[in-house]
Design a protein around this motif. Structure first.
Motif, PDB file in Angstrom:
ATOM      1  N   MET A 190       7.169 -19.438 -28.925  1.00  0.00           N
ATOM      2  CA  MET A 190       7.698 -18.195 -28.378  1.00  0.00           C
ATOM      3  C   MET A 190       9.090 -18.415 -27.798  1.00  0.00           C
ATOM      4  O   MET A 190      10.000 -17.594 -27.964  1.00  0.00           O
ATOM      5  N   CYS A 191       9.286 -19.550 -27.131  1.00  0.00           N
ATOM      6  CA  CYS A 191      10.585 -19.852 -26.543  1.00  0.00           C
ATOM      7  C   CYS A 191      11.667 -19.975 -27.625  1.00  0.00           C
ATOM      8  O   CYS A 191      12.802 -19.519 -27.440  1.00  0.00           O
ATOM      9  N   LEU A 192      11.320 -20.576 -28.746  1.00  0.00           N
ATOM     10  CA  LEU A 192      12.261 -20.661 -29.860  1.00  0.00           C
ATOM     11  C   LEU A 192      12.719 -19.271 -30.296  1.00  0.00           C
ATOM     12  O   LEU A 192      13.907 -19.042 -30.551  1.00  0.00           O
ATOM     13  N   GLN A 193      11.787 -18.341 -30.390  1.00  0.00           N
ATOM     14  CA  GLN A 193      12.142 -16.994 -30.821  1.00  0.00           C
ATOM     15  C   GLN A 193      13.010 -16.281 -29.783  1.00  0.00           C
ATOM     16  O   GLN A 193      13.924 -15.524 -30.131  1.00  0.00           O
ATOM     17  N   LEU A 194      12.731 -16.511 -28.499  1.00  0.00           N
ATOM     18  CA  LEU A 194      13.523 -15.866 -27.452  1.00  0.00           C
ATOM     19  C   LEU A 194      14.934 -16.442 -27.389  1.00  0.00           C
ATOM     20  O   LEU A 194      15.894 -15.712 -27.141  1.00  0.00           O
ATOM     21  N   LEU A 195      15.074 -17.742 -27.606  1.00  0.00           N
ATOM     22  CA  LEU A 195      16.412 -18.333 -27.669  1.00  0.00           C
ATOM     23  C   LEU A 195      17.207 -17.718 -28.816  1.00  0.00           C
ATOM     24  O   LEU A 195      18.382 -17.360 -28.665  1.00  0.00           O
ATOM     25  N   LYS A 196      16.538 -17.599 -29.946  1.00  0.00           N
ATOM     26  CA  LYS A 196      17.195 -17.028 -31.125  1.00  0.00           C
ATOM     27  C   LYS A 196      17.586 -15.565 -30.882  1.00  0.00           C
ATOM     28  O   LYS A 196      18.688 -15.136 -31.235  1.00  0.00           O
ATOM     29  N   ALA A 197      16.684 -14.808 -30.253  1.00  0.00           N
ATOM     30  CA  ALA A 197      16.938 -13.388 -30.006  1.00  0.00           C
ATOM     31  C   ALA A 197      18.122 -13.174 -29.073  1.00  0.00           C
ATOM     32  O   ALA A 197      18.816 -12.149 -29.151  1.00  0.00           O
ATOM     33  N   GLN A 198      18.369 -14.149 -28.177  1.00  0.00           N
ATOM     34  CA  GLN A 198      19.462 -14.011 -27.211  1.00  0.00           C
ATOM     35  C   GLN A 198      20.715 -14.784 -27.615  1.00  0.00           C
ATOM     36  O   GLN A 198      21.649 -14.919 -26.835  1.00  0.00           O
ATOM     37  N   ASN A 199      20.712 -15.279 -28.875  1.00  0.00           N
ATOM     38  CA  ASN A 199      21.857 -16.019 -29.417  1.00  0.00           C
ATOM     39  C   ASN A 199      22.233 -17.214 -28.538  1.00  0.00           C
ATOM     40  O   ASN A 199      23.419 -17.511 -28.344  1.00  0.00           O
ATOM     41  N   LEU A 200      21.227 -17.907 -28.046  1.00  0.00           N
ATOM     42  CA  LEU A 200      21.432 -19.101 -27.243  1.00  0.00           C
ATOM     43  C   LEU A 200      21.272 -20.338 -28.109  1.00  0.00           C
ATOM     44  O   LEU A 200      20.797 -20.270 -29.234  1.00  0.00           O
ATOM     45  N   LYS A 201      21.676 -21.478 -27.565  1.00  0.00           N
ATOM     46  CA  LYS A 201      21.563 -22.738 -28.293  1.00  0.00           C
ATOM     47  C   LYS A 201      20.098 -23.017 -28.635  1.00  0.00           C
ATOM     48  O   LYS A 201      19.217 -22.919 -27.777  1.00  0.00           O
ATOM     49  N   MET A 202      19.846 -23.363 -29.885  1.00  0.00           N
ATOM     50  CA  MET A 202      18.486 -23.709 -30.278  1.00  0.00           C
ATOM     51  C   MET A 202      18.163 -25.112 -29.782  1.00  0.00           C
ATOM     52  O   MET A 202      19.035 -25.964 -29.654  1.00  0.00           O
ATOM     53  N   PRO A 203      16.878 -25.387 -29.515  1.00  0.00           N
ATOM     54  CA  PRO A 203      16.514 -26.605 -28.789  1.00  0.00           C
ATOM     55  C   PRO A 203      16.034 -27.755 -29.661  1.00  0.00           C
ATOM     56  O   PRO A 203      15.779 -27.618 -30.851  1.00  0.00           O
ATOM     57  N   VAL A 204      15.884 -28.886 -28.998  1.00  0.00           N
ATOM     58  CA  VAL A 204      15.118 -30.003 -29.512  1.00  0.00           C
ATOM     59  C   VAL A 204      13.690 -29.825 -28.984  1.00  0.00           C
ATOM     60  O   VAL A 204      13.493 -29.542 -27.804  1.00  0.00           O
ATOM     61  N   VAL A 205      12.700 -29.959 -29.846  1.00  0.00           N
ATOM     62  CA  VAL A 205      11.301 -29.773 -29.450  1.00  0.00           C
ATOM     63  C   VAL A 205      10.574 -31.111 -29.523  1.00  0.00           C
ATOM     64  O   VAL A 205      10.666 -31.829 -30.521  1.00  0.00           O
ATOM     65  N   VAL A 206       9.855 -31.434 -28.454  1.00  0.00           N
ATOM     66  CA  VAL A 206       9.101 -32.680 -28.351  1.00  0.00           C
ATOM     67  C   VAL A 206       7.613 -32.356 -28.361  1.00  0.00           C
ATOM     68  O   VAL A 206       7.146 -31.537 -27.571  1.00  0.00           O
ATOM     69  N   ASP A 207       6.876 -32.976 -29.274  1.00  0.00           N
ATOM     70  CA  ASP A 207       5.422 -32.758 -29.320  1.00  0.00           C
ATOM     71  C   ASP A 207       4.769 -33.953 -30.025  1.00  0.00           C
ATOM     72  O   ASP A 207       5.348 -34.512 -30.967  1.00  0.00           O
TER      73      ASP A 207
END
Length: 351
Positions: A190-207
């Motif tokens: 969900m956070c990935l989609q919200l970053l994209k929706a607000q034109n913010l820097k996309m993240p590195v994801v750790v899992d």
């Protein structure tokens, strides 16, 4: 009405029939069309969570009473309204803000009901949405879902709102620096989609799970990292172009918070969202040496939910993967979530 009820902590949920609810005062009875399944529901079934050092937070000792109906990510249509509820459009589908407070204290009057010392959260302190109907204290907690499918709107009440509020806490750096998200489950996606929706820097994801890392890459992560790799910190630094200045930890375990502190640079902010449990593992001198800010973030405010729903109604948020299961299978779905077998969000609906 039908519901999936928890009668004892540590016990399975049981289906049961109850009398239909009658609204009082400003209350609204909502017929549930979809209810999301969240890790908090697991903690409720377990009866609490680990605080580390042999300590445990127990819901029963904190005043939570059973039997109860879990579920706080709820969408539905109005079935009945009390005499003081005012005019409500019964043709609309509504997403419910579940984090209400007492309504009378200074915290509630400031708009931060989710921080009230006498919370009235749905699915925790009041019966929740693992049911065909739910009682909502006031129409102000109902938000028009517009054309959103019920299973898409349901996770916004927690998964969406929690990530939206957490992102605001790293807003000083999110437009110019690559953030790190720890946890690629429902909240991370969900956070990935919200970053994209607000034109913010996309993240590195750790899992630690390869399927969740794959899902994160498919959703737009700039890189994914397995935290068990010996060079995990180096991989994070390389993908971020240096030590990150913002980390959101959607897991909240001792190992993940330690990783966050080890990874960040000076002046960074670490936002802890997850409730996996444990005690803080950081060497105390590293806090001042790194001038790090560590913040907790628990859900979000009523006004933040309004902002989020406006984003969602406009179609700005790409829906995360969802899987719909019969309400009658609620306990089995919780077991799947506990075993890490849910990608995205699991949704319950009456069959």
């Amino acid at each position: 009405m039908y519901c999936q009820c928890l009668r004892g902590f540590g016990q399975p949920l049981h289906g049961e029939e109850r009398p239909d609810m009658i609204p009082r005062g400003s209350e609204v009875i909502v017929r549930v069309t979809a209810a999301g399944v969240c890790h908090t529901d697991l903690h409720i079934r377990e009866g609490g969570f680990d605080l580390g050092h042999g300590r445990r937070l127990n819901y029963g000792e904190r005043g939570m009473t059973l039997p109860t109906i879990a579920g706080h990510e709820v969408v539905g249509v109005v079935a009945a309204a009390g005499p003081d509820a005012g005019q409500i459009d019964t043709t609309k589908t509504y997403a419910i803000y579940p984090w209400g407070g007492c309504g009378d204290c200074d915290v509630c009057k400031s708009g931060e009901e989710q921080l009230c010392a006498n919370p009235q959260f749905l699915g925790v302190h009041r019966d929740g949405g693992y049911a065909t109907h739910i009682r909502v204290a006031h129409p102000r907690y109902l938000f028009d879902a517009g054309d959103l499918a019920a299973e898409v709107a349901a996770p916004l009440g927690c998964s969406g709102l929690t990530t939206f509020a957490a992102l605001k806490k790293i807003s000083a750096t999110s437009g110019t620096h690559t953030p790190v998200l720890i946890g690629g489950g429902g909240l991370g996606l969900m956070c990935l989609q919200l970053l994209k929706a607000q034109n913010l820097k996309m993240p590195v994801v750790v899992d630690i799970a390869s399927d969740k890392r794959d899902a994160a890459m498919a959703a737009g992560a700039v890189a994914v990292v397995d935290p068990t790799d010996e060079d995990a910190i180096g991989q994070i630094h390389k993908a971020c172009g240096g030590a990150p200045l913002a980390v959101i930890d959607f897991v909240g375990a001792e190992k993940t918070t330690a990783l966050a502190m080890d990874a960040v640079g000076k002046g960074a902010t670490i936002v802890i969202v997850g409730l996996f449990g444990g005690a803080t593992p950081w060497p105390i001198p590293m806090l001042p040496l790194k001038s790090a800010t560590i913040r907790g973030s628990y859900t979000g405010s009523l006004s933040e939910f309004g902002e989020l729903m406006e984003f969602a109604r406009k179609g700005s948020i790409t829906p995360i993967p969802t899987h719909i299961y019969p309400l009658e299978d609620a306990d089995e779905v919780l077991n799947m979530l506990e075993g890490g077998k849910v990608i995205g969000r699991a949704i319950l609906a009456k069959s």
